[in-house]
Motif scaffolding. Sequence first.
Motif, PDB file in Angstrom:
ATOM      1  N   ILE A 293       5.358   4.802   2.833  1.00  0.00           N
ATOM      2  CA  ILE A 293       4.826   6.085   3.284  1.00  0.00           C
ATOM      3  C   ILE A 293       5.730   7.221   2.847  1.00  0.00           C
ATOM      4  O   ILE A 293       6.947   7.170   3.037  1.00  0.00           O
ATOM      5  CB  ILE A 293       4.660   6.098   4.819  1.00  0.00           C
ATOM      6  N   ASN A 294       5.137   8.237   2.261  1.00  0.00           N
ATOM      7  CA  ASN A 294       5.880   9.425   1.857  1.00  0.00           C
ATOM      8  C   ASN A 294       5.164  10.660   2.379  1.00  0.00           C
ATOM      9  O   ASN A 294       3.933  10.766   2.280  1.00  0.00           O
ATOM     10  CB  ASN A 294       5.973   9.509   0.328  1.00  0.00           C
ATOM     11  N   PHE A 295       5.936  11.586   2.932  1.00  0.00           N
ATOM     12  CA  PHE A 295       5.377  12.848   3.398  1.00  0.00           C
ATOM     13  C   PHE A 295       5.465  13.876   2.276  1.00  0.00           C
ATOM     14  O   PHE A 295       6.520  14.065   1.682  1.00  0.00           O
ATOM     15  CB  PHE A 295       6.129  13.352   4.634  1.00  0.00           C
ATOM     16  N   LYS A 296       4.344  14.521   2.011  1.00  0.00           N
ATOM     17  CA  LYS A 296       4.265  15.515   0.946  1.00  0.00           C
ATOM     18  C   LYS A 296       3.969  16.890   1.544  1.00  0.00           C
ATOM     19  O   LYS A 296       3.235  17.018   2.514  1.00  0.00           O
ATOM     20  CB  LYS A 296       3.163  15.133  -0.054  1.00  0.00           C
ATOM     21  N   ALA A 297       4.523  17.914   0.920  1.00  0.00           N
ATOM     22  CA  ALA A 297       4.444  19.266   1.466  1.00  0.00           C
ATOM     23  C   ALA A 297       3.077  19.903   1.259  1.00  0.00           C
ATOM     24  O   ALA A 297       2.459  19.766   0.198  1.00  0.00           O
ATOM     25  CB  ALA A 297       5.518  20.141   0.832  1.00  0.00           C
ATOM     26  N   PHE A 298       2.636  20.603   2.295  1.00  0.00           N
ATOM     27  CA  PHE A 298       1.428  21.418   2.238  1.00  0.00           C
ATOM     28  C   PHE A 298       1.613  22.533   3.258  1.00  0.00           C
ATOM     29  O   PHE A 298       1.841  22.260   4.433  1.00  0.00           O
ATOM     30  CB  PHE A 298       0.194  20.583   2.604  1.00  0.00           C
ATOM     31  N   GLU A 299       1.546  23.775   2.804  1.00  0.00           N
ATOM     32  CA  GLU A 299       1.707  24.901   3.726  1.00  0.00           C
ATOM     33  C   GLU A 299       0.343  25.519   4.045  1.00  0.00           C
ATOM     34  O   GLU A 299      -0.342  26.019   3.160  1.00  0.00           O
ATOM     35  CB  GLU A 299       2.600  25.974   3.109  1.00  0.00           C
ATOM     36  N   LEU A 300      -0.037  25.478   5.308  1.00  0.00           N
ATOM     37  CA  LEU A 300      -1.266  26.128   5.739  1.00  0.00           C
ATOM     38  C   LEU A 300      -1.109  27.643   5.733  1.00  0.00           C
ATOM     39  O   LEU A 300      -2.084  28.374   5.557  1.00  0.00           O
ATOM     40  CB  LEU A 300      -1.645  25.661   7.148  1.00  0.00           C
TER      41      LEU A 300
ATOM     42  N   ARG B  71      11.398  21.469   2.970  1.00  0.00           N
ATOM     43  CA  ARG B  71      12.595  21.130   2.183  1.00  0.00           C
ATOM     44  C   ARG B  71      13.425  20.071   2.911  1.00  0.00           C
ATOM     45  O   ARG B  71      13.979  19.153   2.277  1.00  0.00           O
ATOM     46  CB  ARG B  71      13.446  22.385   1.950  1.00  0.00           C
ATOM     47  N   LEU B  72      13.514  20.174   4.230  1.00  0.00           N
ATOM     48  CA  LEU B  72      14.260  19.186   5.008  1.00  0.00           C
ATOM     49  C   LEU B  72      13.597  17.808   4.910  1.00  0.00           C
ATOM     50  O   LEU B  72      14.280  16.789   4.744  1.00  0.00           O
ATOM     51  CB  LEU B  72      14.341  19.622   6.476  1.00  0.00           C
ATOM     52  N   ILE B  73      12.270  17.778   4.980  1.00  0.00           N
ATOM     53  CA  ILE B  73      11.540  16.508   4.854  1.00  0.00           C
ATOM     54  C   ILE B  73      11.767  15.914   3.466  1.00  0.00           C
ATOM     55  O   ILE B  73      11.943  14.703   3.309  1.00  0.00           O
ATOM     56  CB  ILE B  73      10.038  16.725   5.130  1.00  0.00           C
ATOM     57  N   TRP B  74      11.779  16.768   2.438  1.00  0.00           N
ATOM     58  CA  TRP B  74      12.054  16.299   1.078  1.00  0.00           C
ATOM     59  C   TRP B  74      13.443  15.672   1.005  1.00  0.00           C
ATOM     60  O   TRP B  74      13.622  14.586   0.431  1.00  0.00           O
ATOM     61  CB  TRP B  74      11.962  17.489   0.106  1.00  0.00           C
ATOM     62  N   LEU B  75      14.444  16.332   1.583  1.00  0.00           N
ATOM     63  CA  LEU B  75      15.810  15.804   1.565  1.00  0.00           C
ATOM     64  C   LEU B  75      15.899  14.478   2.322  1.00  0.00           C
ATOM     65  O   LEU B  75      16.597  13.550   1.898  1.00  0.00           O
ATOM     66  CB  LEU B  75      16.775  16.822   2.193  1.00  0.00           C
ATOM     67  N   ALA B  76      15.182  14.386   3.425  1.00  0.00           N
ATOM     68  CA  ALA B  76      15.252  13.186   4.266  1.00  0.00           C
ATOM     69  C   ALA B  76      14.805  11.938   3.516  1.00  0.00           C
ATOM     70  O   ALA B  76      15.272  10.826   3.815  1.00  0.00           O
ATOM     71  CB  ALA B  76      14.404  13.386   5.515  1.00  0.00           C
ATOM     72  N   GLU B  77      13.919  12.108   2.529  1.00  0.00           N
ATOM     73  CA  GLU B  77      13.464  10.949   1.760  1.00  0.00           C
ATOM     74  C   GLU B  77      14.637  10.283   1.037  1.00  0.00           C
ATOM     75  O   GLU B  77      14.684   9.059   0.899  1.00  0.00           O
ATOM     76  CB  GLU B  77      12.393  11.369   0.751  1.00  0.00           C
TER      77      GLU B  77
ATOM     78  N   ILE C 139       0.860  -1.179   0.000  1.00  0.00           N
ATOM     79  CA  ILE C 139       0.000   0.000   0.000  1.00  0.00           C
ATOM     80  C   ILE C 139       0.897   1.229   0.000  1.00  0.00           C
ATOM     81  O   ILE C 139       1.810   1.343   0.814  1.00  0.00           O
ATOM     82  CB  ILE C 139      -0.910   0.037   1.244  1.00  0.00           C
ATOM     83  N   LYS C 140       0.654   2.113  -0.942  1.00  0.00           N
ATOM     84  CA  LYS C 140       1.418   3.363  -1.017  1.00  0.00           C
ATOM     85  C   LYS C 140       0.573   4.461  -0.375  1.00  0.00           C
ATOM     86  O   LYS C 140      -0.590   4.660  -0.761  1.00  0.00           O
ATOM     87  CB  LYS C 140       1.724   3.698  -2.472  1.00  0.00           C
ATOM     88  N   ILE C 141       1.148   5.154   0.590  1.00  0.00           N
ATOM     89  CA  ILE C 141       0.417   6.205   1.290  1.00  0.00           C
ATOM     90  C   ILE C 141       1.219   7.500   1.243  1.00  0.00           C
ATOM     91  O   ILE C 141       2.327   7.567   1.765  1.00  0.00           O
ATOM     92  CB  ILE C 141       0.142   5.819   2.757  1.00  0.00           C
ATOM     93  N   ASP C 142       0.672   8.503   0.580  1.00  0.00           N
ATOM     94  CA  ASP C 142       1.275   9.829   0.565  1.00  0.00           C
ATOM     95  C   ASP C 142       0.530  10.690   1.576  1.00  0.00           C
ATOM     96  O   ASP C 142      -0.700  10.843   1.485  1.00  0.00           O
ATOM     97  CB  ASP C 142       1.174  10.462  -0.822  1.00  0.00           C
ATOM     98  N   ILE C 143       1.275  11.224   2.549  1.00  0.00           N
ATOM     99  CA  ILE C 143       0.667  12.041   3.598  1.00  0.00           C
ATOM    100  C   ILE C 143       0.946  13.514   3.313  1.00  0.00           C
ATOM    101  O   ILE C 143       2.091  13.963   3.391  1.00  0.00           O
ATOM    102  CB  ILE C 143       1.235  11.683   4.991  1.00  0.00           C
TER     103      ILE C 143
ATOM    104  N   ALA D 174      -1.222  19.121  -4.724  1.00  0.00           N
ATOM    105  CA  ALA D 174      -2.281  19.085  -3.712  1.00  0.00           C
ATOM    106  C   ALA D 174      -3.428  20.005  -4.119  1.00  0.00           C
ATOM    107  O   ALA D 174      -4.610  19.649  -4.014  1.00  0.00           O
ATOM    108  CB  ALA D 174      -1.728  19.488  -2.349  1.00  0.00           C
ATOM    109  N   GLN D 175      -3.067  21.182  -4.598  1.00  0.00           N
ATOM    110  CA  GLN D 175      -4.089  22.144  -5.019  1.00  0.00           C
ATOM    111  C   GLN D 175      -4.901  21.601  -6.191  1.00  0.00           C
ATOM    112  O   GLN D 175      -6.134  21.689  -6.200  1.00  0.00           O
ATOM    113  CB  GLN D 175      -3.417  23.464  -5.401  1.00  0.00           C
ATOM    114  N   SER D 176      -4.212  21.008  -7.154  1.00  0.00           N
ATOM    115  CA  SER D 176      -4.903  20.474  -8.333  1.00  0.00           C
ATOM    116  C   SER D 176      -5.776  19.278  -7.981  1.00  0.00           C
ATOM    117  O   SER D 176      -6.773  19.000  -8.657  1.00  0.00           O
ATOM    118  CB  SER D 176      -3.891  20.078  -9.419  1.00  0.00           C
TER     119      SER D 176
END
Length: 234
Positions: free
Chosen positions: A42-49, A110-116, A7-11, A179-181
């Motif tokens: 599991i992959n964390f994806k960026a979203f800025e509130l 950006r740090l989370i992206w690098l950590a992947e 199962i692929k989960i993008d958060i 995310a927006q799209s």
Amino acid sequence: MTTKQKIKIDIFSDINCPWCYVGERRLNKALQQVGEQYEAEINFKAFELNPNIPQDGMGRLDYFKGNYGEQVVSQVPAMDQRMTEAGAEEGIKFNFSDSMTVNNTFNGHRLIWLAEQYGVQHEVASALFKAYFTENQNMNDLAVLKEIGVAQGLPTERLENFFESEEGKVEVRQMEAFAQSAGITGVPAFVINDQYLVTGAQPAESFLNVFKQIAPTIQKLDIEGNSCEVGGIC
């Protein structure tokens, strides 16, 4: 020997979002219960509130008042209490205070992206949540971000000039554009197997039901959970 179903989960989440912290813990709880049945990627994806927030952040109450007016101040203690109780159920210690800042989280993403790239994305994301919500650290303090990255296994030399470079900027913006799209307006949002969206910090039981329903076929589920809206309070 049975083969685990993958199962692929993008958060999609934001470091500023307490429900994202809770939702991540609840997902982990669900996955621990079905670890012999499913193999989760599991992959964390960026979203800025708060993408337009100043680089040095804003006082939490000032931020709320700016978005909702003075009347919101009286609602904050009850909101914090609800959130603290929800966190405690998942082993999270929320330390809310009037002096907390709402940070610009672009560099954190950006740090989370690098950590992947180093296989420690989940660890870095969890450490950022804890640093912000439990230790009240500034999530746009580059020294803090570097320290967290190194502590979770990123090479010191890799982080030396990382934030001063352009690395990760385009990738973070691309994730946010996706995310927006996709119509994601609040977080946490979980995209499963690239085609199935679960919104909000669902209880572990809801995730378990989702896993059953997507195996072997994908179905559209209409379930809502607690989330943080763009520019909103939680």
